[in-house]
Design a protein around this motif. Structure first.
Motif, short mmCIF file in Angstrom:
data_model
loop_
_atom_site.label_atom_id
_atom_site.label_comp_id
_atom_site.label_asym_id
_atom_site.label_seq_id
_atom_site.Cartn_x
_atom_site.Cartn_y
_atom_site.Cartn_z
N THR A 32 3.28 -13.22 -2.93
CA THR A 32 2.87 -13.49 -4.31
C THR A 32 2.09 -12.33 -4.93
O THR A 32 2.08 -12.18 -6.13
CB THR A 32 1.98 -14.74 -4.39
OG1 THR A 32 0.86 -14.53 -3.52
CG2 THR A 32 2.70 -15.99 -3.99
N GLY A 33 1.44 -11.54 -4.06
CA GLY A 33 0.58 -10.49 -4.60
C GLY A 33 1.23 -9.12 -4.62
O GLY A 33 0.55 -8.14 -4.90
N ARG A 34 2.53 -9.07 -4.34
CA ARG A 34 3.18 -7.78 -4.16
C ARG A 34 3.02 -6.87 -5.37
O ARG A 34 2.80 -5.67 -5.23
CB ARG A 34 4.65 -8.03 -3.86
CG ARG A 34 5.33 -6.92 -3.12
CD ARG A 34 6.80 -7.17 -3.14
NE ARG A 34 7.17 -7.54 -4.51
CZ ARG A 34 8.13 -8.38 -4.84
NH1 ARG A 34 8.83 -8.95 -3.93
NH2 ARG A 34 8.39 -8.66 -6.10
N THR A 35 3.13 -7.43 -6.56
CA THR A 35 3.14 -6.57 -7.75
C THR A 35 1.78 -6.02 -8.10
O THR A 35 1.66 -5.18 -8.98
CB THR A 35 3.66 -7.35 -8.97
OG1 THR A 35 2.91 -8.56 -9.07
CG2 THR A 35 5.13 -7.66 -8.84
N PHE A 36 0.73 -6.49 -7.41
CA PHE A 36 -0.61 -5.97 -7.72
C PHE A 36 -0.92 -4.66 -7.01
O PHE A 36 -1.99 -4.10 -7.18
CB PHE A 36 -1.69 -7.00 -7.36
CG PHE A 36 -1.74 -8.14 -8.33
CD1 PHE A 36 -1.80 -7.90 -9.68
CD2 PHE A 36 -1.73 -9.44 -7.87
CE1 PHE A 36 -1.84 -8.95 -10.57
CE2 PHE A 36 -1.79 -10.49 -8.76
CZ PHE A 36 -1.84 -10.26 -10.12
N LEU A 37 0.03 -4.22 -6.19
CA LEU A 37 -0.23 -2.99 -5.44
C LEU A 37 0.09 -1.79 -6.32
O LEU A 37 1.07 -1.78 -7.04
CB LEU A 37 0.64 -2.99 -4.19
CG LEU A 37 0.26 -1.94 -3.17
CD1 LEU A 37 -1.05 -2.32 -2.51
CD2 LEU A 37 1.34 -1.80 -2.12
N GLY A 38 -0.74 -0.78 -6.23
CA GLY A 38 -0.47 0.45 -6.95
C GLY A 38 -1.17 0.47 -8.30
O GLY A 38 -1.83 -0.48 -8.69
N PRO A 39 -1.03 1.59 -9.00
CA PRO A 39 -1.78 1.77 -10.24
C PRO A 39 -1.32 0.87 -11.38
O PRO A 39 -2.10 0.57 -12.28
CB PRO A 39 -1.56 3.24 -10.58
CG PRO A 39 -0.37 3.66 -9.83
CD PRO A 39 -0.28 2.80 -8.62
N VAL A 40 -0.07 0.45 -11.36
CA VAL A 40 0.40 -0.41 -12.45
C VAL A 40 0.28 -1.86 -12.00
O VAL A 40 0.92 -2.26 -11.04
CB VAL A 40 1.87 -0.09 -12.79
CG1 VAL A 40 2.31 -0.92 -13.98
CG2 VAL A 40 2.04 1.38 -13.07
N LYS A 41 -0.57 -2.60 -12.65
CA LYS A 41 -0.79 -3.98 -12.22
C LYS A 41 -0.45 -4.94 -13.36
O LYS A 41 -1.29 -5.21 -14.21
CB LYS A 41 -2.25 -4.19 -11.83
CG LYS A 41 -2.70 -3.38 -10.63
CD LYS A 41 -4.09 -3.82 -10.24
CE LYS A 41 -4.86 -2.86 -9.41
NZ LYS A 41 -4.24 -2.17 -8.35
#
Lengths: 570, 705
Positions: free
Chosen positions: B23-32
Motif C-alpha cells: 500500500t505504501g509503494r508510491t510514497f517512496l522517492g522524491p515524488v509522493k
C-alpha cells in the motif's frame, strides 16, 4: 429472598491419561514447546486477538504465563515448569519437553504405574549422581580466573532465543555487557558471607543494540530536562541523601469512610503544604543535598528545596526503591513527621547523562554492588524478549558462582547421558533390580523409554529437517542433513558436535540416533586440553539443567500416578 | 482496504506483510502523490502524504499488521525518516523470502544468510559516506564542506568546483577580513594569553591565502583544513563571528556563494522537497546566528537543536506566506489580541505556568479527597464571591504585584481569567509547547511554576516583546477569526516556522514534510556524514551482493562466516549450497527499491524498463571490478538516471543528492528484522479470557489446549 440450588455432583474420571482428549491436548502442548526449542526454534505470536500488543517469543516463561490451559493434567505440567523457571530462569522448555516425552514413551509400555515410577526414580538418581560425580564426561569446571567459559555460557543463553534478533556482533556485545554487569554486582571485600548486588535493566527501546551499555550505580529517568541546571554543589566528597517512600504530593492521606468536616476558611491543602514545607526546612537544616521520592513531590516543596540548592527527584518508582536504599544506605522515610538523622544516606556523586533520547540522573554510590544495564533493541517485542533473556543469563551466572561448573550444551549432555544410562543398566542391572524388585525386562523397557525421551528431546533442536547422529566414543550430538546417502564419508559431512568440543576429524564412529545400537560406554572424564583450546562452546547451566531433569521426571511420575480426576462442577 | 487473496498453503504472515507493505509503494522517492483514505461507514476521508500517516489510517489489528505498524512507528519516532524505505523493503523482502521457502531453503539458513548479507552490505556502503565537516565555519563562505576520504578526489563530483577566479578572490577577501578582526577580537576577549596563541595561526592562514591560486583549490582546501585543526576552539569562534559580520555587511555576496556549505547539503537532502528544505535551512541559519551571538555558548560546537524549532500552521493563507521567524508565533483570539495595541513596543514581564491555569487544577499525582465538607460557622463570613472569583482575583493580584503582563501556560486556561486579564491589559496564552516554555525560561530568566502562588520576583522573566505577526486577522478553518502574534525576547533560542497552505487538508502533509526535512538535516549535521544519495547506496549493495554470490565460500571461512549462531549444525555445512539463493533474495529487496524509485520519479514508464536499466548498470559495475568506484564515476557524470532524482528543471545545475546514514541503515535493519521475525513464527497463540486458541499455520484449524 434467597434461592437454594441443589449442588451438582462432582465429576470423577478414572485413568485420565487414557482419554483421547488428554493425549491430544498433551501432544498439542508438546508441539508448542518442542517447536520453540533451541537456537533455530520457531517463534510464537502471543496476542489477545483484539488488537492488543503482540509478543513474539520462544521462551517458556512468556509462553506458559499466557497459555491458559484447562485440563488438570496439563495444569500440573505447566505449573511445575513455571515453578522451575521462577527458581532457575533457564531450562524451562527442556523440562516441559522432557516431561511430555517421558509420559508419551512410558504410556506405550504395558507396565503398572508403580513399577514405572519406581524405575524412573532409579534412573533419575543414576543421572543425578553421575552428573554430580567427578568422572562425569559432560561437565566442565568453571575457572573464574578467565572469562572464556562464562562468556560461552552467556552466549549460549542469548543465541538460544532467536526472537531477540541479534546478529553475531550484537551477541558478542551483549554477552560482554552481561558478564560485566554481573561482575559489578560482586562485592569487592568479600567476607565469609557474600551477598550479590543486583543489576537493574533500564529500557531504551528503539535504539541500536550496540548502543547498550553498563554503568555502575543507578540510573533514574528524568522527565524534566531543566532539572539539570540545579545540580547540587558538592560540599564534601559525598552527597547526603534522603529517600522518601511516602508521597510528598501534598494530598491528604486516606481519610477512610465517612466524611471530614472542616469549617469555612480552613484549607486542608494548605495545612498539608505547611507541613511539607516544615519538612523541607528540616531537610535544609540537616544539610541534605539530594531528596529522592518514590512518588510525587509537591511543586512548591520542590521550588523551596531548589532555592536552597537541594536537588529533588520525584517519581522514582517502586522498583528502584530497594536498590536505592541499599546503595545509599538510607532508611526509606515513610512519614511526614520529623526525620531521624539515621535515615539519611549518601552517594559519592551525581551527574546527568543522555542516552538515546532520554535523560538520566546517574547516581554513583560509594560502594557499588548495583549496576544499571541500559538495554537497547530495535523494536518492542524483540526488546521484551532480550530483557527476559538477559535476566536469564544474569541468573544463570549467579547459579554458576554457587555451583562452579557447567554442562555441555547443544544436545551433547542429553545424548551422552542416555548413552551412559543405557550402558549402566545393560552392564550392571543388578544394583537397580536388587532394590526395586523388578524384572530385568521391565528395566530394559523403562531404560529404553527414558533414554529415548532424552534423545528425542535433542531431536527437538532440529527444525529444518536434519537428522541426528551420535558418536560411539563420547556419545555426543551431531546433526546432519536429511536424506544423506547411506554410505558416506561422515567426517566430510559433519563439522562439529553440538557443544562444539569435538570435530569430525577425530576418527569417530557414528550412528543415527533413531536406530538401535549396542550399548557403549561413553568416555568419562573430559580431557582438560580439549576444554582449554575450544573457545566457542555451547554450554548449559549446571544447576538449572539438573533441576530441570529432576522436575521433569518427578512431574511425569506424578502425572503417571494419577488414577482419578475429581472436578467440582459447582 | 481490499486484501489480496492469500494462498493458504504458503506462509500466511509473510503474505500479510507483503500485502500491507504494497500500500505504501508510491510514497517512496522524491515524488509522493497523496492518497485519499475513505471510511466507508462514516464517509469521512483523509488525505495522507506519507507512509506513517497511511499506516495510522489503516486497520492493522492483526498480529502481523501490528508488528508492522510497531516497526514503522519505532523507526519514525526515533528518526522521523526512513519509514517508506522500511515499508517497501519489508514488502520486497517478505515476498523474496517466501520465494526462498518455496525453493526449499531451510528457514534457519535464510535467517542467517540474510542477516550476514545485510551486515556485509552495511560495511560495504561506508565507502559511499561523505564526511560533513564544520559546515558552519563556512556557512556563508565559498568553502567546500566535505572531502571523500581514501578516494581519489576527482571521483567525487562536487569537489570539482568551477575554478572561478572571482570566487576565490572573494574568499581571500573574506579571509583577510577574518584574520584582521580575529586579532582584535581575541585581544578583546582574552587580552594576554590568546593574543600570543593566535598570532602564529593567523599568519599561517594569511600566508596560505596569499599563495593560493585558482588551480590549486584542492590543495588550499587541504591546507586550510589542516590549519583549521590546529586553530584553537575560541579562535574558530571569533573567525566565524567575524565572517558573519562581514557577510551581513556585504550581504550581496551571500546567495551566490551559499551553495557550497550548508546550502548544498540542504539541497542534497531535500529529496525534491525544496520548499520545506528552504525553511529548514532558514531555521538552521537563524539558530546558528543566535548561538554565535550568545557568548555563553562559545565553548560548544554548534548543534542544530531540533527541539528548539517549532511549527505554527496557518491554513488558508497562500503558500508564499510560509517563513521562518525568530521567537514564538502563535494564534490568539481576536478578543485577546485587543491588548496587543497596548503591550506592543515595550518589554513585558512573563510568568510561565506548567500545567493548567484554572482553579481546580492540581499537579500530577495529587489525589483530591472526595469526602471533605466545608461548613459555615456563622453567616458573617459568607461572601458574595464564588471561590472561582476569589481565585481569579488572587491571580490578578499576583500579576499586578510582580508587574506581569504576559502569562504562558502549558495547559488550558480558565476563560473567566482570560477575560479579566484582557480587561487589565494582560495577555494569557494557553496550550504552549513545553520546549517553547523552556526557551522562554532560558532567555527571559523566568522559572516555570505549577501554581500562581509559587510566583516570586525570581520566577518572573523580563524583557519579552509582543507584536502582531501579520496585521490582518485570519481564519484557521473553523470560521472564527484569530490573530497571529509574535513573542520574542533578546537571545531566545527558538525558531518558529510558519507553515501556510491555502488548502486546509494539505496542512498535515505539509507539516510532516517539513519535519522530515528538518530531521534529515539534523541527522546529517549530528552524524557529520552523509551518503551519496539517489540510490547510489542501494545500487552498491546490489552489486556487492552480486559479487558475494559469485564468490565461493572457502572451507576455512565456513565456520566463522555465515551468520549462523550455531556453527555445529549441519546447516553450517550446507550453507555454501544455499547462500547464492539467499543473497539473491536479499538483493531483490534493493532491486525492488531502486526500480520503484525510478518508476515513481517517472523516469521510466514501466517497472520492466526500470529493471532493465538497473540490470544494465549492474552489469557494468560488476564488469568494472570495483562497484564503488564505478558508482563514484557515474555519480561525477551526473547524467546517469540512477543517481539523480530527475526532477530538476535546470539540467545544467542538477543538485547532488545526499542521504542520511544511520536512519537509513536502521530502516534496513528494522525491515529485515521484522521479516525474519515473521518468517520464524510458526503459530499464533490467541490468549483470551477462559480459553486459549492456537492457530497453527500448517494445520489451519484451531487447536485447543
Amino acid at each position: 429472598m434467597s434461592r437454594l440450588e441443589a449442588k451438582k455432583p462432582s465429576l470423577c474420571k478414572s485413568e485420565p491419561l487414557t482419554s483421547e482428549r488428554v493425549r491430544a491436548t498433551l501432544s498439542v502442548l508438546k508441539g508448542i514447546v518442542a517447536s520453540c526449542y533451541g537456537p533455530s526454534g520457531r517463534l510464537k505470536q502471543l496476542h489477545n486477538g483484539l488488537g492488543g500488543s503482540v509478543c513474539t517469543t520462544s521462551q517458556s516463561s512468556a509462553l506458559l504465563a499466557n497459555l491458559s490451559v484447562t485440563h488438570p493434567i496439563l495444569k500440573i505440567l505447566t505449573t511445575s515448569v513455571q515453578n522451575h523457571v521462577s527458581c532457575f530462569s533457564d531450562c524451562g522448555l527442556f523440562t516441559a519437553i522432557l516431561c511430555c516425552n517421558l509420559i508419551e514413551n512410558v504410556q506405550r509400555l504395558d507396565l503398572t504405574p508403580t513399577t514405572l515410577i519406581k524405575l524412573n526414580k532409579h534412573l533419575l538418581s543414576l543421572c543425578t549422581s553421575y552428573l554430580k560425580s567427578e568422572v562425569c564426561g559432560c561437565r566442565i569446571p568453571v575457572d573464574f580466573s578467565s572469562t572464556q567459559i562464562l562468556l560461552c555460557l552467556v552466549r549460549s543463553v542469548l543465541t538460544s532465543k532467536p526472537a531477540c534478533m541479534l546478529t553475531r556482533k550484537e551477541v558478542d556485545h551483549i554477552s560482554t555487557l552481561i558478564l560485566r554487569a554481573f561482575l559489578l554486582t560482586i562485592p569487592e571485600n568479600a567476607g565469609d558471607h557474600i551477598s550479590l548486588g543486583n543489576s537493574i535493566i533500564v529500557p531504551l527501546k528503539g535504539q541500536r543494540v550496540v548502543d547498550s551499555t553498563v554503568l555502575p550505580g543507578i540510573l533514574i529517568e528524568l522527565s524534566e530536562i531543566r532539572l539539570m541546571k540545579i545540580l547540587p554543589i558538592k560540599k564534601s566528597d559525598s552527597l547526603k541523601v534522603a529517600l522518601f517512600r511516602v508521597s510528598l504530593s501534598g494530598d491528604l492521606s486516606d481519610t477512610g469512610e465517612g466524611s471530614v468536616v472542616v469549617s469555612y476558611g480552613v484549607s486542608l491543602e494548605n495545612a498539608v503544604l505547611d507541613q511539607l514545607l516544615n519538612l523541607g526546612r528540616q531537610l535544609v537544616s540537616d544539610h541534605v543535598d539530594l531528596v529522592l521520592c518514590q512518588k510525587v513531590i509537591h511543586p512548591s516543596l520542590k521550588q523551596f528545596l531548589g532555592v536552597h540548592r537541594v536537588l529533588a527527584i520525584d517519581r522514582v518508582g517502586a522498583a528502584l526503591m530497594e536498590p536505592l536504599s541499599k546503595v545509599t544506605g538510607t532508611q526509606p522515610i515513610g512519614s511526614l513527621g520529623s526525620i531521624s538523622p539515621s535515615s539519611y544516606g549518601s552517594v559519592k556523586d551525581l551527574c546527568t547523562a543522555k542516552f538515546g533520547f532520554k535523560w538520566f540522573f546517574h547516581l554513583i554510590p560509594n560502594e557499588a554492588t548495583v549496576c544499571s544495564l541500559l538495554l537497547c533493541n530495535r523494536n518492542g517485542t524483540a526488546w521484551d524478549e532480550l530483557k527476559l533473556t538477559c535476566q536469564t543469563a544474569l541468573h544463570v551466572l549467579q547459579l554458576t558462582i554457587k555451583e562452579p561448573c557447567v554442562l555441555l550444551g547443544g544436545g551433547c549432555t542429553e545424548t551422552h547421558l542416555a548413552a551412559y544410562i543405557r550402558h549402566k543398566t545393560f552392564n550392571d542391572p543388578e544394583s537397580i533390580l536388587k532394590d526395586s524388585g523388578c524384572t530385568s525386562t521391565e528395566l530394559q523397557l523403562i531404560t529404553e523409554a527414558f533414554c529415548t525421551a532424552l534423545e528425542s528431546l535433542t531431536g527437538s533442536l532440529e527444525h529444518d529437517g536434519g537428522e541426528i547422529l551420535t558418536d560411539m566414543k563420547y556419545g555426543h550430538f551431531w546433526s546432519v542433513q536429511a536424506d544423506s546417502p547411506s554410505v558416506v564419508n561422515w567426517p566430510d559431512l559433519l563439522t562439529r558436535c553440538g557443544c562444539g568440543l569435538h570435530n569430525s576429524r577425530e576418527e569417530l564412529n557414528w550412528s543415527f540416533l533413531r536406530t538401535s545400537r549396542h550399548p557403549f560406554a561413553p568416555l568419562l572424564c573430559l580431557p582438560h586440553e580439549a576444554v582449554g583450546s575450544a573457545n566457542n562452546l555451547t554450554l548449559d547451566c549446571f544447576t538449572a539443567k539438573l533441576s530441570g531433569l529432576q522436575v521433569a521426571v518427578e512431574t511425569a511420575n506424578l502425572i503417571l500416578d494419577l488414577s482419578y480426576v475429581i472436578e467440582d462442577k459447582n | 482496504m481490499a486484501r489480496r487473496v492469500i494462498n493458504k498453503k504458503r506462509h500466511l504472515g509473510l503474505q500479510q506483510l507483503s500485502a500491507f507493505a504494497d500500500t505504501g509503494r508510491t510514497f517512496l522517492g522524491p515524488v509522493k502523490p497523496s492518497k485519499f483514505i475513505i471510511d466507508e461507514e462514516s464517509h469521512e476521508s483523509v488525505v495522507v502524504g506519507s507512509t506513517v500517516r497511511l499506516l495510522e489510517s489503516l486497520d492493522l489489528s492483526s498480529a502481523v499488521g501490528q508488528l508492522l505498524s510497531e516497526a514503522v512507528q519505532a523507526q519514525h519516532n526515533t528518526y522521523r525518516t526512513g519509514a517508506s524505505t522500511l515499508l517497501l523493503l519489508v514488502g520486497a523482502w517478505s515476498s523474496a523470502v517466501e520465494e526462498c521457502l518455496h525453493l526449499g531453503v531451510p528457514m534457519s539458513l535464510i535467517v542467517s544468510g540474510m542477516s550476514e548479507g545485510l551486515d556485509s552490505c552495511i560495511e560495504e556502503v561506508t565507502s559511499l559516506q561523505v564526511p560533513v565537516h564544520d559546515v558552519f565555519d563556512h556557512i556563508d563562505s565559498t568553502k567546500i564542506f566535505s572531502e571523500v576520504e581514501s578516494l581519489n578526489v576527482s571521483l567525487c563530483p562536487f569537489l570539482q568546483m568551477p575554478s572561478d577566479t572571482g570566487l576565490i578572490l572573494k574568499e581571500r577577501d573574506l579571509k583577510d577580513v577574518a584574520s584582521q578582526s580575529l586579532t582584535t577580537c581575541s585581544l578583546s576577549e582574552r587580552p594576554v594569553k590568546s593574543a600570543k596563541l593566535f598570532r602564529p595561526q593567523a599568519t599561517v592562514g594569511a600566508d596560505k591565502n596569499t599563495s593560493q591560486t585558482p588551480q590549486t583549490l584542492r590543495n588550499s582546501l587541504l591546507a586550510d583544513s589542516r590549519c583549521r585543526q590546529s586553530v584553537l576552539t575560541h579562535s574558530r569562534h571569533c573567525n566565524r563571528e567575524a565572517s558573519d559580520q562581514w557577510t551581513s555587511k556585504h550581504g550581496a555576496a551571500a546567495p551566490q556563494t551559499d551553495r557550497c556549505g550548508l546550502g548544498e547539503l540542504a539541497v542534497g537532502l531535500s529529496h525534491g522537497d525544496h520548499s520545506s528544505m528552504r525553511l529548514v535551512e532558514g531555521a538552521v541559519r537563524l539558530q546558528h546566528q543566535n548561538t554565535s551571538v550568545c557568548q555563553s555558548s562559545w565553548k560548544m560546537p554548534f548543534m542544530f537543536d531540533i527541539s528548539r524549532v517549532f511549527t505554527c500552521c496557518l491554513p488558508g493563507l497562500p503558500e508564499a506566506f510560509s517563513c521562518v521567524c525568530p521567537g514564538y508565533v502563535t494564534v490568539v483570539s481576536m478578543f485577546s489580541a485587543t491588548v496587543l495595541e497596548d503591550l506592543q513596543n515595550q518589554p513585558l514581564g512573563v510568568v510561565l505556568i506548567e500545567g493548567d491555569l484554572t482553579e481546580n487544577f492540581r499537579h500530577l499525582g495529587f489525589n483530591k479527597s472526595a469526602n471533605v465538607q466545608t461548613v459555615l460557622e456563622s453567616m458573617k463570613k459568607l461572601q458574595q464571591d464564588s471561590s472561582e472569583e476569589l481565585w481569579t482575583n488572587h491571580v490578578l493580584q499576583v500579576l499586578v504585584k510582580f508587574n506581569v503582563n504576559l502569562v504562558l501556560v502549558q495547559g488550558t486556561v480558565s476563560k473567566h481569567l482570560i477575560e479579566k486579564c484582557v480587561h487589565t491589559k494582560r495577555l494569557v496564552i494557553g496550550s504552549v509547547n513545553g520546549s517553547v516554555m523552556q526557551a522562554f525560561a532560558e532567555a527571559s530568566g523566568a522559572v516555570q511554576v505549577s501554581y500562581i502562588t509559587q510566583v516570586s520576583e525570581n520566577s518572573v522573566g523580563r524583557g519579552v516583546s509582543v507584536t502582531f505577526w501579520r496585521s490582518s486577522p485570519l481564519d484557521v478553518g473553523d470560521g472564527i477569526s484569530r490573530m497571529a502574534i509574535l513573542l520574542k525576547t533578546e537571545g531566545i533560542n527558538l525558531v518558529t516556522v510558519v507553515l501556510t497552505d491555502p488548502v486546509t487538508a494539505q496542512m498535515q502533509t505539509k507539516e510532516d514534510r517539513f519535519w522530515t526535512c528538518a530531521y534529515r538535516l539534523h541527522y546529517a549535521l549530528k552524524e557529520q556524514k552523509v551518503f551519496l544519495g539517489g540510490g547510489a547506496v542501494e545500487f552498491l549493495c546490489l552489486s556487492h551482493l552480486r559479487i558475494l554470490m559469485e564468490q565461493p565460500l572457502n572451507k576455512g571461512d565456513q565456520i566463522c562466516s555465515g551468520g549462523l549462531h550455531n556453527t555445529s549444525s549441519w546447516l553450517a555445512s550446507s550453507l555454501a549450497l544455499y547462500r547464492p539463493t539467499v543473497l539473491k533474495c536479499l538483493a531483490d529487496g534493493w532491486h525492488k527499491y531502486l526500480s520503484t524509485v525510478i518508476c515513481n520519479t517517472a523516469n521510466y514508464s514501466s517497472e520492466f524498463e526500470a529493471r532493465t536499466f538497473i540490470q544494465h548498470h549492474l552489469q557494468n559495475a560488476t564488469d568494472s571490478g570495483s562497484p564503488s568506484s564505478y558508482i563514484l564515476n557515474e555519480y561525477s557524470k551526473l547524467n546517469s538516471g540512477v543517481f539523480n532524482s530527475g526532477i530538476s528543471n535546470e539540467p545544467e545545475q542538477i543538485p547532488r543528492v545526499y542521504d542520511i546514514v544511520t536512519p537509513k541503515i536502521e530502516a534496513w535493519r528494522r525491515a529485515l528484522d521484522l521479516v525474519l521475525l515473521v518468517l520464524q513464527t510458526d503459530s499464533e497463540i490467541i490468549t483470551g479470557s477462559g480459553h486459549t486458541q492456537i492457530k497453527s499455520q500448517e494445520s489451519e484449524g484451531f487447536l485447543f489446549v
